[in-house]
Design a protein around this motif. Sequence first.
Motif, PDB file in Angstrom:
ATOM      1  N   GLY A 149      29.543  33.991  17.303  1.00 20.40           N
ATOM      2  CA  GLY A 149      28.897  34.350  18.178  1.00 20.40           C
ATOM      3  C   GLY A 149      28.782  33.366  19.289  1.00 20.40           C
ATOM      4  O   GLY A 149      28.872  33.685  20.315  1.00 20.40           O
ATOM      5  N   LEU A 150      28.584  32.172  18.867  1.00 19.17           N
ATOM      6  CA  LEU A 150      28.822  31.581  20.336  1.00 19.17           C
ATOM      7  C   LEU A 150      29.935  32.108  21.517  1.00 19.17           C
ATOM      8  O   LEU A 150      29.345  32.164  22.048  1.00 19.17           O
ATOM      9  CB  LEU A 150      29.068  30.188  20.186  1.00 19.17           C
ATOM     10  CG  LEU A 150      27.558  29.841  19.620  1.00 19.17           C
ATOM     11  CD1 LEU A 150      27.184  28.180  19.252  1.00 19.17           C
ATOM     12  CD2 LEU A 150      26.811  29.345  21.006  1.00 19.17           C
ATOM     13  N   PHE A 151      31.100  32.635  20.561  1.00 22.70           N
ATOM     14  CA  PHE A 151      31.986  32.821  21.366  1.00 22.70           C
ATOM     15  C   PHE A 151      32.230  33.662  22.254  1.00 22.70           C
ATOM     16  O   PHE A 151      32.661  33.926  23.553  1.00 22.70           O
ATOM     17  CB  PHE A 151      33.319  32.253  19.949  1.00 22.70           C
ATOM     18  CG  PHE A 151      34.541  33.397  21.266  1.00 22.70           C
ATOM     19  CD1 PHE A 151      35.836  32.206  21.921  1.00 22.70           C
ATOM     20  CD2 PHE A 151      35.347  33.914  21.072  1.00 22.70           C
ATOM     21  CE1 PHE A 151      36.601  32.306  22.557  1.00 22.70           C
ATOM     22  CE2 PHE A 151      36.320  34.942  21.670  1.00 22.70           C
ATOM     23  CZ  PHE A 151      37.290  33.866  22.534  1.00 22.70           C
ATOM     24  N   ALA A 152      31.626  34.843  21.380  1.00 27.88           N
ATOM     25  CA  ALA A 152      31.246  35.935  21.664  1.00 27.88           C
ATOM     26  C   ALA A 152      30.650  36.816  22.891  1.00 27.88           C
ATOM     27  O   ALA A 152      30.412  36.837  23.419  1.00 27.88           O
ATOM     28  CB  ALA A 152      30.726  37.041  20.799  1.00 27.88           C
ATOM     29  N   GLY A 153      29.245  35.423  22.541  1.00 26.55           N
ATOM     30  CA  GLY A 153      28.374  35.638  23.807  1.00 26.55           C
ATOM     31  C   GLY A 153      28.665  34.845  25.074  1.00 26.55           C
ATOM     32  O   GLY A 153      28.349  35.606  25.983  1.00 26.55           O
ATOM     33  N   THR A 155      23.221  36.899  22.676  1.00 28.26           N
ATOM     34  CA  THR A 155      24.558  37.702  21.663  1.00 28.26           C
ATOM     35  C   THR A 155      24.391  37.095  20.420  1.00 28.26           C
ATOM     36  O   THR A 155      24.898  37.372  19.641  1.00 28.26           O
ATOM     37  CB  THR A 155      25.920  38.627  22.561  1.00 28.26           C
ATOM     38  OG1 THR A 155      25.109  38.578  23.573  1.00 28.26           O
ATOM     39  CG2 THR A 155      26.740  38.466  21.441  1.00 28.26           C
ATOM     40  N   ALA A 156      24.900  35.381  20.687  1.00 27.26           N
ATOM     41  CA  ALA A 156      25.113  34.387  19.474  1.00 27.26           C
ATOM     42  C   ALA A 156      23.894  35.138  18.457  1.00 27.26           C
ATOM     43  O   ALA A 156      24.330  34.582  17.549  1.00 27.26           O
ATOM     44  CB  ALA A 156      25.189  33.158  20.254  1.00 27.26           C
ATOM     45  N   LEU A 176      28.304  31.446  13.343  1.00 26.51           N
ATOM     46  CA  LEU A 176      27.934  30.545  14.481  1.00 26.51           C
ATOM     47  C   LEU A 176      28.540  30.533  15.596  1.00 26.51           C
ATOM     48  O   LEU A 176      28.732  30.883  17.009  1.00 26.51           O
ATOM     49  CB  LEU A 176      27.343  29.518  14.279  1.00 26.51           C
ATOM     50  CG  LEU A 176      26.468  28.600  14.788  1.00 26.51           C
ATOM     51  CD1 LEU A 176      25.401  29.407  15.534  1.00 26.51           C
ATOM     52  CD2 LEU A 176      25.803  27.509  14.860  1.00 26.51           C
ATOM     53  N   LEU A 177      29.940  29.970  14.861  1.00 23.09           N
ATOM     54  CA  LEU A 177      30.790  29.781  16.065  1.00 23.09           C
ATOM     55  C   LEU A 177      31.169  31.534  17.152  1.00 23.09           C
ATOM     56  O   LEU A 177      32.292  31.486  17.559  1.00 23.09           O
ATOM     57  CB  LEU A 177      32.148  28.725  16.080  1.00 23.09           C
ATOM     58  CG  LEU A 177      31.982  27.693  14.961  1.00 23.09           C
ATOM     59  CD1 LEU A 177      33.344  26.612  14.715  1.00 23.09           C
ATOM     60  CD2 LEU A 177      32.027  26.457  16.835  1.00 23.09           C
ATOM     61  N   TRP A 179      36.938  32.840  12.945  1.00 26.41           N
ATOM     62  CA  TRP A 179      35.804  32.684  13.903  1.00 26.41           C
ATOM     63  C   TRP A 179      36.246  33.333  15.359  1.00 26.41           C
ATOM     64  O   TRP A 179      35.742  33.858  15.993  1.00 26.41           O
ATOM     65  CB  TRP A 179      34.979  31.299  13.737  1.00 26.41           C
ATOM     66  CG  TRP A 179      35.344  30.184  14.803  1.00 26.41           C
ATOM     67  CD1 TRP A 179      36.601  29.263  14.171  1.00 26.41           C
ATOM     68  CD2 TRP A 179      36.331  30.311  16.472  1.00 26.41           C
ATOM     69  NE1 TRP A 179      36.983  28.074  14.784  1.00 26.41           N
ATOM     70  CE2 TRP A 179      36.855  28.615  16.955  1.00 26.41           C
ATOM     71  CE3 TRP A 179      35.382  30.761  16.782  1.00 26.41           C
ATOM     72  CZ2 TRP A 179      37.487  28.688  17.343  1.00 26.41           C
ATOM     73  CZ3 TRP A 179      35.722  29.785  18.369  1.00 26.41           C
ATOM     74  CH2 TRP A 179      36.987  28.537  18.213  1.00 26.41           C
ATOM     75  N   LEU A 180      37.353  32.899  15.417  1.00 26.36           N
ATOM     76  CA  LEU A 180      38.044  33.743  17.096  1.00 26.36           C
ATOM     77  C   LEU A 180      38.145  34.715  16.366  1.00 26.36           C
ATOM     78  O   LEU A 180      38.119  35.725  17.592  1.00 26.36           O
ATOM     79  CB  LEU A 180      39.263  32.618  16.886  1.00 26.36           C
ATOM     80  CG  LEU A 180      39.872  32.649  18.041  1.00 26.36           C
ATOM     81  CD1 LEU A 180      39.302  32.416  19.456  1.00 26.36           C
ATOM     82  CD2 LEU A 180      41.133  31.544  18.450  1.00 26.36           C
ATOM     83  N   LEU A 181      38.782  35.359  15.483  1.00 21.98           N
ATOM     84  CA  LEU A 181      39.125  37.123  14.927  1.00 21.98           C
ATOM     85  C   LEU A 181      38.002  37.734  15.444  1.00 21.98           C
ATOM     86  O   LEU A 181      37.550  38.969  16.341  1.00 21.98           O
ATOM     87  CB  LEU A 181      38.979  36.937  14.359  1.00 21.98           C
ATOM     88  CG  LEU A 181      40.300  38.561  13.860  1.00 21.98           C
ATOM     89  CD1 LEU A 181      40.835  39.098  14.805  1.00 21.98           C
ATOM     90  CD2 LEU A 181      40.301  38.930  12.288  1.00 21.98           C
ATOM     91  N   ARG A 182      36.620  37.123  14.995  1.00 19.04           N
ATOM     92  CA  ARG A 182      35.777  37.497  14.877  1.00 19.04           C
ATOM     93  C   ARG A 182      34.587  37.768  16.655  1.00 19.04           C
ATOM     94  O   ARG A 182      34.834  38.763  16.672  1.00 19.04           O
ATOM     95  CB  ARG A 182      34.851  37.221  14.099  1.00 19.04           C
ATOM     96  CG  ARG A 182      34.860  37.661  12.345  1.00 19.04           C
ATOM     97  CD  ARG A 182      34.132  35.894  11.497  1.00 19.04           C
ATOM     98  NE  ARG A 182      34.198  35.805  10.167  1.00 19.04           N
ATOM     99  CZ  ARG A 182      35.503  36.551   9.424  1.00 19.04           C
ATOM    100  NH1 ARG A 182      36.677  35.845  10.396  1.00 19.04           N
ATOM    101  NH2 ARG A 182      35.916  37.232   8.626  1.00 19.04           N
TER     102      ARG A 182
END
Length: 182
Positions: A80-84, A117-118, A77-78, A4-7
């Motif tokens: 998306g939240l991180f990216a947002g 974004t998420a 989901l993680l 999820w962190l990479l994405r």
Amino acid sequence: MSNWLLRGLVFAALMVIVRLLQGAMINAWETRAGLISIILVLLFAVAVFVWGLIDGRADARANPDPDRRGDLAMTWLLAGLFAGIVSGAVAWFISLFYKTLYVEGLINELTTFAAFTALLVFLVALLGVTLGRWVIDRNAPPVTRHRSGDDERADTDVFAAVSQPEGEQTSELETSEVRRDS
């Protein structure tokens, strides 16, 4: 680095690039602001969809049994939240120096924009994952499911807590008769 962190990092960086392009293009062609924004968001969504499609296909190939597949919903989901959150914070920081970038205050960027974004990443990626799994599953032979080896997952299986051992199953009729007799 976790999946999820990479994405999340990739799509946070991509969203910042989208925001920078949006600011530059809208300043150049002000009358086309809506069209520019829609096209850039659609291009972002296509990138998310493609990665989700690849994830779904790889997961379906690795685990033919649908009960044994990875939890890609939480991964996305993680991500998306991180990216947002990260892209909103970075865009706000860039706007301190690059005044023509279209951003709101820090709180708006970390809440409203991050939520958009998420949601975009999560929904579009899961659509890709679903389609990717379906593409592999439609031509796959039927899977023989072995339920006896589920003891290792008993602590996370929701239905294990409420299921009865095979010898102790009672019908609803027997249960109601026992209640009337008491």
